[in-house]
Design an enzyme around this catalytic site. Structure first.
Site, short mmCIF file in Angstrom:
data_model
loop_
_atom_site.label_atom_id
_atom_site.label_comp_id
_atom_site.label_asym_id
_atom_site.label_seq_id
_atom_site.Cartn_x
_atom_site.Cartn_y
_atom_site.Cartn_z
NE ARG A 89 -2.56 0.03 3.67
CZ ARG A 89 -3.51 -0.34 4.54
NH1 ARG A 89 -3.28 -1.31 5.42
NH2 ARG A 89 -4.69 0.25 4.53
CE LYS A 137 -12.32 -3.40 19.11
NZ LYS A 137 -12.35 -3.01 17.68
CG ASP A 170 -12.73 -3.62 11.05
OD1 ASP A 170 -12.11 -2.91 11.87
OD2 ASP A 170 -12.18 -4.17 10.09
#
Length: 315
Positions: free
Chosen positions: A105, A224, A257
């Site tokens: 990327r 989480k 997500d």
């Protein structure tokens, strides 16, 4: 707009077989990106979601825009840039469902974005600005862009949610810590893992972590914890909401997500904290049962059925 975000979008190549990537000969093209995934999840749940990004002006970039637009995400602030290739990643998945990601990327099309090019009014009119640490890790210049977006949100009473989502394949622990700590004063809802808390505050001592958290004005801190569920800090103690057991974990990528999208949905519905966590945990459990970064992100009726709140007649 209910929620907007800033982040890179990628073509993800999922392996045709499990095991070390060097032995994989076939791949399936999909799309991904942490912020993109969260907005897809929000849109499927029925929220008005918007995405600020830059992609390559190539076939992959067009594919991402068309797909995301078709899911109902607003892409008016996504531009296709000449001279850039859309970012790629290749996933390696083990038999357990765990895996690794290999990124391609750089140079990123997002390097054409700068703080002064941020769509000021677009951010101001949102109810929530959701940011992650992934965008900041891709390019050093993105860190100033993220900071400016947070400043705009704070100056205009836009609620800020932040998921550090620390990817050590993209930057060092020191870079992540130094950068993210400068963002935390702007954050209302921190969605994080235990490991990330320990990394940011450079300690594993729970009392020290609580003391460090107390330096900031978070409305809520949520940990989480995968199949173990999630924890929220309430009056100095951690409230635990158990996870949902699944028969088989297929692919863990994107579960965090999905959790974020569920949490944001509950937040915007003004649900009590525990109800938000139950809902977000359920989405995380649903995502890991489907291969791909965002294919498992559910629609609202799917989550309600999963939680036993709605009956779906299949035939």
């Amino acid at each position: 707009m209910d929620v907007v975000t800033i982040g890179d979008g990628m073509i993800t190549f999922d392996p045709g077989t499990k095991g070390p990537l060097r032995f994989v000969n076939t791949f399936e093209r999909k799309i991904g990106g942490a912020e993109l995934n969260v907005m897809l999840g929000c849109a499927r749940l029925g929220l008005n979601a918007g995405w600020i990004s830059r992609l390559g002006k190539d076939e992959f970039g067009r594919h991402i825009v068309n797909t995301v637009r078709g899911e109902g995400v607003d892409v008016s602030q996504v531009q296709l840039m000449d001279g850039y290739a859309t970012s790629l990643n290749f996933k390696e998945v083990q038999e357990s469902g765990e895996g690794r990601t290999f990124y391609y990327r750089v140079p990123s099309p997002t390097e054409t974005l700068s703080p002064d090019l941020l769509p000021f009014n677009y951010i101001c009119q949102a109810k929530v600005l959701h940011m992650t640490g992934v965008f900041c890790a891709i390019l050093e210049q993105n860190r100033a862009i993220a900071l400016r977006a947070l400043e705009i949100a704070k100056e205009n009473s836009v609620t800020v949610s932040f998921d550090p989502n620390i990817r050590l394949r993209l930057w060092s622990k020191e870079e992540a810590r130094d950068t993210i700590l400068t963002y935390l004063p702007y954050v209302d809802h921190l969605l994080i893992s235990k490991e990330e808390l320990e990394l940011l505050f450079d300690t594993k001592d729970e009392q020290e972590i609580l003391a460090q958290i107390g330096r900031f004005n978070f409305r809520e801190v949520v940990i989480k914890d995968g199949q173990n569920g999630s924890f929220a800090l309430v009056n100095g103690k951690w409230l635990h909401v158990p996870g949902v057991k699944v028969e088989k974990v297929v692919d863990t990528v994107g579960a965090g997500d999905g959790f974020d999208s569920g949490y944001l949905y509950g937040l915007l519905q003004e649900w009590p904290l525990e109800e938000r966590l139950v809902f977000a945990n359920a989405i995380g459990a649903m995502v890991v049962q489907v291969s791909g970064d965002n294919e498992g992100l559910p629609y609202l009726e799917d989550v309600e059925s999963f939680l036993g709140k709605r009956e779906i007649i299949e035939r």
